[in-house]
Design a protein around this motif. Sequence first.
Motif, short mmCIF file in Angstrom:
data_model
loop_
_atom_site.label_atom_id
_atom_site.label_comp_id
_atom_site.label_asym_id
_atom_site.label_seq_id
_atom_site.Cartn_x
_atom_site.Cartn_y
_atom_site.Cartn_z
N ALA A 184 0.65 -1.21 0.02
CA ALA A 184 -0.03 0.11 -0.05
C ALA A 184 0.86 1.49 -0.06
N PRO A 185 1.83 1.39 0.88
CA PRO A 185 2.78 2.58 0.60
C PRO A 185 3.34 2.99 -0.63
N MET A 186 3.71 1.82 -1.28
CA MET A 186 4.14 1.91 -2.40
C MET A 186 3.20 2.71 -3.61
N TRP A 187 2.04 1.92 -3.73
CA TRP A 187 0.94 2.28 -4.66
C TRP A 187 0.44 3.45 -4.40
N THR A 194 -1.59 0.00 -16.70
CA THR A 194 -1.65 -1.20 -16.38
C THR A 194 -1.31 -1.48 -14.96
N VAL A 195 -0.30 -0.71 -14.64
CA VAL A 195 0.04 -0.87 -13.12
C VAL A 195 -1.37 -0.82 -12.05
N ALA A 209 -2.96 -3.45 -9.43
CA ALA A 209 -3.05 -2.89 -8.00
C ALA A 209 -4.48 -3.19 -7.67
N GLU A 210 -5.22 -2.68 -8.73
CA GLU A 210 -6.77 -2.68 -8.27
C GLU A 210 -7.50 -4.47 -8.28
#
Length: 109
Positions: free
Chosen positions: A21-24, A66-67, A71-72
């Motif tokens: 979560a911190p990265m996204w 795409t990322v 993530a979703e």
Amino acid sequence: MALAVCFMVDRSYFFYPPSLAPMWNNVYVDIIGFLAGLILFLCGACDIRNDLIVKVGLGVSAAFLTVLVVAESFHVIGLGYYLFHPIIIFEFYSIVNLMQIAYEYDPRY
């Protein structure tokens, strides 16, 4: 650009898995998406036909989306958080559309 601004405002949009979560939710990732959208907007509005600028904008925008889909999908598959379904469908459509534009792009006509 609008997606990136929404992510800049909501710093807790991605929450699963907690270790990623911190990265996204990082503001630098949002800035990359905003700049890619800004490049595409300026190329379209100002009729810029520089190959490098247009292709970088299209490539980075497709990669950003795409990322987001990846993530979703962690939220949908891992938690069953079905609120992301319409967003994922829109992002798949946008990725295909950006890739089609990049494939058909010909600045020398």
